[in-house]
Design an enzyme around this catalytic site. Structure first.
Site, PDB file in Angstrom:
ATOM      1  N   ILE A  25       0.886  -1.327  -0.447  1.00 47.67           N
ATOM      2  CA  ILE A  25      -0.076  -0.206   0.016  1.00 47.67           C
ATOM      3  C   ILE A  25       0.460   1.565   0.088  1.00 47.67           C
ATOM      4  CG2 ILE A  25      -1.584   1.468   1.404  1.00 47.67           C
ATOM      5  CD1 ILE A  25      -3.183  -1.772   2.173  1.00 47.67           C
ATOM      6  N   ASP A  85      14.955   0.429  10.759  1.00 46.64           N
ATOM      7  CA  ASP A  85      13.491   0.160  11.818  1.00 46.64           C
ATOM      8  C   ASP A  85      12.993   0.782  12.079  1.00 46.64           C
ATOM      9  OD1 ASP A  85      13.216  -3.495  11.928  1.00 46.64           O
ATOM     10  OD2 ASP A  85      12.257  -2.531  13.814  1.00 46.64           O
ATOM     11  N   ALA A 114       3.957  -1.556   9.475  1.00 45.47           N
ATOM     12  CA  ALA A 114       3.315  -3.087  10.145  1.00 45.47           C
ATOM     13  C   ALA A 114       3.220  -4.235   9.611  1.00 45.47           C
ATOM     14  CB  ALA A 114       2.121  -2.677  10.352  1.00 45.47           C
ATOM     15  N   ASN A 164       5.559  -4.579  17.389  1.00 45.29           N
ATOM     16  CA  ASN A 164       5.242  -3.733  16.046  1.00 45.29           C
ATOM     17  C   ASN A 164       4.594  -3.188  15.950  1.00 45.29           C
ATOM     18  OD1 ASN A 164       7.060  -3.304  14.038  1.00 45.29           O
ATOM     19  ND2 ASN A 164       6.054  -4.803  12.111  1.00 45.29           N
ATOM     20  N   TYR A 217      -3.808  -9.012  16.100  1.00 41.19           N
ATOM     21  CA  TYR A 217      -3.896  -7.837  14.525  1.00 41.19           C
ATOM     22  C   TYR A 217      -4.691  -6.543  14.612  1.00 41.19           C
ATOM     23  CZ  TYR A 217      -3.939  -5.749   9.853  1.00 41.19           C
ATOM     24  OH  TYR A 217      -4.485  -4.665   9.267  1.00 41.19           O
ATOM     25  N   LYS A 225      -3.711  -2.650  16.583  1.00 43.58           N
ATOM     26  CA  LYS A 225      -3.831  -1.384  15.643  1.00 43.58           C
ATOM     27  C   LYS A 225      -4.541  -0.375  16.521  1.00 43.58           C
ATOM     28  CE  LYS A 225      -1.912  -2.302  10.910  1.00 43.58           C
ATOM     29  NZ  LYS A 225      -1.303  -0.864  10.806  1.00 43.58           N
ATOM     30  N   PHE A 239     -10.715  -1.842   4.900  1.00 38.74           N
ATOM     31  CA  PHE A 239     -11.343  -2.687   4.500  1.00 38.74           C
ATOM     32  C   PHE A 239     -10.224  -3.572   4.055  1.00 38.74           C
ATOM     33  CE2 PHE A 239     -15.142  -2.162   6.766  1.00 38.74           C
ATOM     34  CZ  PHE A 239     -15.308  -1.155   7.157  1.00 38.74           C
ATOM     35  N   ASN A 240     -11.433  -4.908   3.070  1.00 38.53           N
ATOM     36  CA  ASN A 240      -9.847  -5.391   2.202  1.00 38.53           C
ATOM     37  C   ASN A 240      -9.108  -4.914   0.684  1.00 38.53           C
ATOM     38  OD1 ASN A 240     -11.649  -7.305   3.831  1.00 38.53           O
ATOM     39  ND2 ASN A 240     -10.731  -8.932   3.083  1.00 38.53           N
ATOM     40  N   GLY A 253     -10.174 -16.493  13.937  1.00 40.06           N
ATOM     41  CA  GLY A 253     -10.203 -14.884  13.827  1.00 40.06           C
ATOM     42  C   GLY A 253     -10.347 -14.126  13.232  1.00 40.06           C
TER      43      GLY A 253
HETATM   44  N1  UFG Z   1      -9.564 -17.030   2.674  1.00 36.36           N
HETATM   45  C1  UFG Z   1      -9.690 -18.125   1.932  1.00 36.36           C
HETATM   46  N2  UFG Z   1      -8.584 -18.887   0.981  1.00 36.36           N
HETATM   47  C2  UFG Z   1      -7.713 -18.070   1.842  1.00 36.36           C
HETATM   48  C3  UFG Z   1      -7.448 -17.395   2.054  1.00 36.36           C
HETATM   49  C4  UFG Z   1      -8.598 -16.037   2.719  1.00 36.36           C
HETATM   50  O1  UFG Z   1     -11.161 -18.518   2.216  1.00 36.36           O
HETATM   51  O2  UFG Z   1      -6.402 -19.637   0.976  1.00 36.36           O
HETATM   52  C5  UFG Z   1     -10.375 -16.282   3.058  1.00 36.36           C
HETATM   53  C6  UFG Z   1     -10.318 -15.668   4.939  1.00 36.36           C
HETATM   54  O3  UFG Z   1     -10.742 -16.809   6.046  1.00 36.36           O
HETATM   55  C7  UFG Z   1     -11.539 -14.514   5.117  1.00 36.36           C
HETATM   56  C8  UFG Z   1     -11.420 -13.998   3.633  1.00 36.36           C
HETATM   57  O4  UFG Z   1     -10.574 -15.345   2.746  1.00 36.36           O
HETATM   58  O5  UFG Z   1     -12.883 -15.144   4.993  1.00 36.36           O
HETATM   59  C9  UFG Z   1     -10.505 -12.696   2.574  1.00 36.36           C
HETATM   60  O6  UFG Z   1      -9.450 -13.049   3.777  1.00 36.36           O
HETATM   61  P1  UFG Z   1      -8.429 -12.629   3.969  1.00 36.36           P
HETATM   62  O7  UFG Z   1      -6.800 -13.379   4.361  1.00 36.36           O
HETATM   63  O8  UFG Z   1      -7.553 -12.182   2.289  1.00 36.36           O
HETATM   64  O9  UFG Z   1      -8.236 -11.180   4.483  1.00 36.36           O
HETATM   65  P2  UFG Z   1      -8.858 -10.725   5.679  1.00 36.36           P
HETATM   66  O10 UFG Z   1     -10.107 -10.794   5.715  1.00 36.36           O
HETATM   67  O11 UFG Z   1      -8.204 -12.021   6.567  1.00 36.36           O
HETATM   68  O12 UFG Z   1      -8.033  -9.449   6.193  1.00 36.36           O
HETATM   69  C10 UFG Z   1      -7.746  -8.197   5.624  1.00 36.36           C
HETATM   70  C11 UFG Z   1      -6.517  -7.455   5.481  1.00 36.36           C
HETATM   71  C12 UFG Z   1      -6.792  -6.912   7.160  1.00 36.36           C
HETATM   72  C13 UFG Z   1      -8.091  -6.287   7.227  1.00 36.36           C
HETATM   73  C14 UFG Z   1      -9.115  -7.240   6.605  1.00 36.36           C
HETATM   74  C15 UFG Z   1      -9.967  -5.885   7.449  1.00 36.36           C
HETATM   75  O13 UFG Z   1      -5.145  -8.229   5.642  1.00 36.36           O
HETATM   76  O14 UFG Z   1      -6.091  -6.005   6.796  1.00 36.36           O
HETATM   77  O15 UFG Z   1      -9.231  -7.473   5.014  1.00 36.36           O
HETATM   78  O16 UFG Z   1     -10.941  -6.962   6.312  1.00 36.36           O
HETATM   79  F1  UFG Z   1      -7.962  -5.801   9.121  1.00 36.36           F
END
Ligand code: UFG
Length: 325
Positions: free
Chosen positions: A14, A53, A77, A94, A143, A147, A171-172, A286
């Protein structure tokens, strides 16, 4: 006179997109501060890199002593929800302690503007899945908690008159630079879209869907995917807001609607034209079932509007990038 912006984590996914935009605006001197642990030197398209760092307070002191920094954008982060559950100390150390150290240093040098990369993970698992900035904060993983601690610290320092800050709750974040110059480049990507693309490329042998028994229409988690260029643009607007209005604020940064894991997988298959293997596995610890932004505040207060609110386009940009790696 140009303002000087210190961008921690500016070599990362980002951060590098924001640095590119800062550079294009021609209004800023840019200093990227990055330890290159997950960032890449070649992703820094503008400004100067100081390799360091966040824990190196001595080096940070030196930087703030030797120049006048007008604002800090703090991206550096750790970002993986799953890892934070397994290794919380790494995250608090961190993401929270090092951010506090940075704030200590910048306030003693009278840097008054701070943009913080916060996260939708501060909301935890909200009841109806759609959150405004007023929704109670209740992270369900270290996580998000790491934050949220920083948000609280910022609130108190700001109330005491030390700084003005903008916390952007991402968000994502997904996709890659629309000019094709930047994108995600992690050694072990955990994010859904990147993992789908690695499967399409044949780098991974299968995509695991983490949980199909959530209370959602198809049983998989729903997320609000935002293109990284739209996200980056919001930082530039937020910086102007800080300089002009001299006020602190917090904003959600997403599109306000979402896609399930299964829908993302289907679109990734369509974009890549690869029918990669998908297996359904247990839930990942989580993960909230649904996390969607109400983005009316950022639209109203900052005048931010998205340009790339189209998941197929987002995945296309990521795929074009991924093919080059
Ligand atoms: N997922 C899978 N398979 C994978 C990877 C992810 O099923 O191989 C699912 C996860 O379980 C989740 C969704 O896809 O339900 C999205 O997962 P991501 O790991 O892509 O993203 P997250 O939602 O866990 O987290 C991201 C950021 C965070 C932020 C969050 C806010 O990494 O920093 O979005 O929604 F806080």
């Amino acid at each position: 006179m140009k303002k000087t912006i210190l961008v921690t984590g500016g070599a990362g996914y980002i951060g590098s997109h924001v640095v590119k935009l800062l550079g294009q605006s021609n209004h800023y001197n840019i200093i990227v501060y990055d330890n290159l642990s997950t960032g890449n030197r070649e992703s820094i398209l503008s400004g100067e890199l100081i390799e360091g760092d966040l824990a190196d307070t001595h080096l940070l002191q030196k930087i703030f002593t030797s120049r006048k920094i007008d604002a800090v954008m703090h991206f550096a982060a750790f970002i993986e929800v799953g890892e934070s559950v397994k290794n919380p100390i790494k995250y608090y150390n961190n993401n929270t302690c090092n951010a506090l150290n940075l704030l200590k240093i910048l306030t003693t040098h009278n840097t008054r503007n701070f943009i913080f990369s916060s996260t939708a993970a501060v909301y935890g698992a909200p009841e109806n899945g759609i959150v405004t900035e007023q929704t109670p904060l209740s992270p369900i993983n270290p996580y998000g908690q790491s934050k949220l601690f920083v948000e609280k610290i910022l609130q108190d320092i700001s109330a005491a008159g030390g700084i003005n800050y903008i916390a952007l709750r991402y968000f994502n974040v997904a996709g890659a630079d629309i000019d094709g110059q930047l994108g995600q480049k992690y050694k072990n990507p955990t994010h859904l879209i990147t993992r789908c693309l690695k499967c399409a490329k044949g780098e991974f042998d299968k995509l695991e869907i983490f949980g199909t028994d959530y209370n959602t229409p198809d049983g998989t988690c729903i997320r609000d995917y935002i293109h990284v260029n739209d996200l980056a643009k919001a930082h530039i607007i937020a910086l102007d807001y800080l300089f002009e209005k001299k006020m602190s604020n917090i904003f959600n940064l997403g599109y306000g609607h979402g896609f399930s894991v299964k829908e993302v997988v289907d679109i990734a298959k369509k974009v890549t034209q690869k029918d990669f293997k998908v297996v359904e596995t247990a839930r990942r610890e989580g993960d909230p079932p649904i996390l969607l932004s109400d983005n009316s505040k950022i639209k109203k207060d900052l005048g931010w509007l998205p340009d790339y609110d189209d998941l197929e386009f987002i995945i296309k940009t990521a795929w074009e990038w991924e093919k080059k790696l």
